[in-house]
Design a protein around this motif. Structure first.
Motif, short mmCIF file in Angstrom:
data_model
loop_
_atom_site.label_atom_id
_atom_site.label_comp_id
_atom_site.label_asym_id
_atom_site.label_seq_id
_atom_site.Cartn_x
_atom_site.Cartn_y
_atom_site.Cartn_z
N LYS A 186 48.46 77.02 24.11
CA LYS A 186 48.86 75.66 24.50
C LYS A 186 48.35 75.31 25.90
O LYS A 186 47.90 74.19 26.15
N SER A 215 54.02 70.56 25.19
CA SER A 215 55.14 71.50 25.24
C SER A 215 56.21 71.16 24.21
O SER A 215 56.81 72.07 23.61
N PHE A 237 52.66 73.56 33.74
CA PHE A 237 52.89 74.03 32.37
C PHE A 237 53.62 75.37 32.41
O PHE A 237 53.08 76.37 32.88
N CYS A 295 51.22 67.89 29.63
CA CYS A 295 52.06 69.09 29.57
C CYS A 295 53.32 68.85 28.76
O CYS A 295 53.70 69.67 27.91
N VAL A 310 60.21 74.37 27.21
CA VAL A 310 60.16 72.91 27.33
C VAL A 310 60.91 72.46 28.58
O VAL A 310 60.44 71.60 29.34
N HIS A 339 51.98 80.19 23.69
CA HIS A 339 52.02 79.51 24.99
C HIS A 339 50.65 79.55 25.67
O HIS A 339 50.19 78.54 26.22
N SER A 361 58.91 73.11 31.78
CA SER A 361 57.79 72.17 31.91
C SER A 361 58.28 70.77 32.28
O SER A 361 57.68 70.10 33.13
#
Length: 505
Positions: A55, A205, A91, A201, A95, A52, A98
């Motif tokens: 990302k 994600s 973010f 994002c 998922v 994460h 986000s």
């Protein structure tokens, strides 16, 4: 002499200073080692946290091109910073989280920007002197109404962030727009950069090592049921040391004190899981279909199962209080203890097996009918206990009431836990129907199936020799989502004047 004394004093100060520096560097080194170890433990506990972080860094690097790359900067100008800010605040780890924040921020910015521009045009209708008052009144009314809406439970659970962004954006556009000529262009640029930041994002994600909140909720509920099962499994070995230890010795099973402590304290995680369950369920509703979880999966049913699991955990908390308390000074009559021990152990062990079967069913998304067998046995143990106590009422009259209160309380709590496990089983059955769990062939051996038959068979008299066949109807019922079934055995031929029954149930 004075020179030597002064030299010694300087040497002493130098030695003290050097010792202080060494101690300070040692403490700093120990602190750095502790921080490194804790950081490593956080990463090892859930490796997805490292992914994460990477990302988020990737998303911020990409949206920073709005400032670094001149063609993009010429197109969006200073509003490009809103894309960077959007990634920072939007973010999230999963998922669903986000998506929730991105969509809330996007739609709230669009609505607030539109209303802000409309408020500016409306305020101009009141002239140069009346425009500030009209604009202030509109800001007051909309922000007041929006702040009140945040207290509505449904809005607060799913759209609180969107309402907050609406208040912020509307205030910025309506207030700052009073001194800005190109208001529409400014609103357009900010909305575009926010949408672009949110899109980055969402894409990263979903498509780069996604973390699904729904899958985490699914695993959390199954893990909670396993923790309850582990406690009930370890309870019988802790409370009835004499009988269960003999069984463990015969079976060759051993368990360390540390393992027992972990098993017996696992239920406390269930007590503290409410916020996590509600948060994961809220984010799971935003997620698209993925894997075994289609869109509009019955996430609310998981919350129902979680609530029942916590109710069971509260009963276990009370049960654990009797284990922690030392009642060794109260001598429970052996006759009374042996009278309820078998039923109590059966309730605990069968409830544990039922919860374990339900947890496995949720994990594998298969039909939970296997747990019905264990639930029925635990309910039978309750009935056997009631019959045994009623049959031997003389024993209860001759025992000291104070001596049997602790073990009677434990038995009463176990009865409540058994009934709570039955409710959990029913809720898991509802989930299996709503989520269309896969059906599996029963793995219970035929000799273990206990059917409750209703009916009777009467022998044939000598006057009934003319009957060619005999029909027997057996009705079988169950209380756990099994429809009544009737098996009819017919066409029994008469051979040599004797009836031969071919029973095939």
């Amino acid at each position: 002499m004075e020179i030597e004394a002064e030299t010694r004093q300087k040497a002493g100060l130098f030695t003290c200073g050097w010792s202080w520096l060494k101690a300070l560097s040692g403490k700093a080194m120990n602190k750095a080692v502790k921080v490194a170890k804790s950081t490593k433990e956080v990463g090892q506990e859930d490796p997805r946290r490292v992914t994460h972080s990477l990302k988020v860094g990737l998303a911020l690097t990409l949206v920073s091109l709005f400032y670094y790359w001149k063609p993009l900067y010429n197109g969006f100008g200073a509003s490009g910073i809103w894309a960077v800010l959007t990634v920072v605040v939007v973010f999230e780890f999963s998922v669903g989280a986000s998506l929730s924040k991105s969509l809330n921020r996007g739609f709230a910015t669009l609505l607030a920007g539109t209303l802000g521009v409309g408020a500016q045009h409306t305020a101009r209708l009141f002239g140069e002197k009346g425009a500030p008052f009209a604009l202030g009144m509109l800001v007051f009314l909309l922000t007041t109404a929006s702040s009140f809406i945040r207290f509505i439970p449904r809005i607060k659970a799913r759209y609180d962030y969107g309402v907050l962004i609406f208040i912020l954006t509307f205030s910025l556009v309506s207030v700052s727009g009073y001194r800005i000529e190109q208001l529409f262009q400014m609103a357009h640029q900010r909305l575009s950069t926010i949408v672009i930041g949110g899109a980055f994002c969402i894409i990263i994600s979903i498509f780069v090592c996604p973390v699904w909140a729904g899958e985490d909720l699914h695993k959390l509920i199954a893990s909670n049921l396993e923790n309850l099962a582990n406690y009930l499994q370890g309870f019988e070995s802790e409370y009835f040391q004499d009988s269960v230890d003999e069984l463990m010795i015969k079976g060759g099973a051993t368990a360390s004190e540390g393992d027992k402590a972990v098993l017996l304290q696992g239920y406390k995680r269930v007590l503290n899981s409410k916020n996590d369950e509600e948060s994961l369920a809220n984010f799971a509703r935003w997620e698209p279909g993925h894997g075994l979880f289609p869109f509009r999966h019955p996430w609310k049913q998981y919350l129902k199962i979680g609530a029942l699991a916590r109710q069971c955990a509260y009963h276990i908390e009370a049960l654990n209080g009797y284990m922690i308390a030392n009642y060794s000074d109260i001598q429970v009559p052996l006759e009374f203890r042996h009278k309820i021990q078998e039923s109590t152990i059966k309730m605990s062990s069968e409830s544990s097996k039922a919860l374990q079967a339900l947890a496995t069913s949720i994990k594998t998304m298969t039909d939970p009918s296997v747990a019905n067998f264990h639930v029925e046995i635990s309910k039978t143990a309750i009935n056997e206990l009631e019959i045994a106590l009623k049959a031997d009422s003389v024993v209860l009259e001759n025992v000291n009431l104070l001596a049997i209160i602790p073990i009677a309380s434990v038995t009463s709590i176990l009865i409540e836990i058994t009934r709570c496990v039955e409710k959990i089983c029913e809720s898991v059955h509802e989930l299996s129907c709503l989520a269309h769990f896969k059906s599996v062939e029963p793995s219970v051996a035929p000799e273990k199936l206990q059917l409750h038959h209703r009916g009777s068979i009467k022998p044939l008299s000598d006057g009934d020799r003319s009957i060619d066949h005999l029909t027997i109807t057996v009705s079988t019922t169950s209380n756990m989502n099994i429809c009544p079934m009737e098996n009819e055995i017919s066409q029994v031929p008469k051979v040599g004047g004797n009836q031969r029954l071919n029973l095939g149930v």
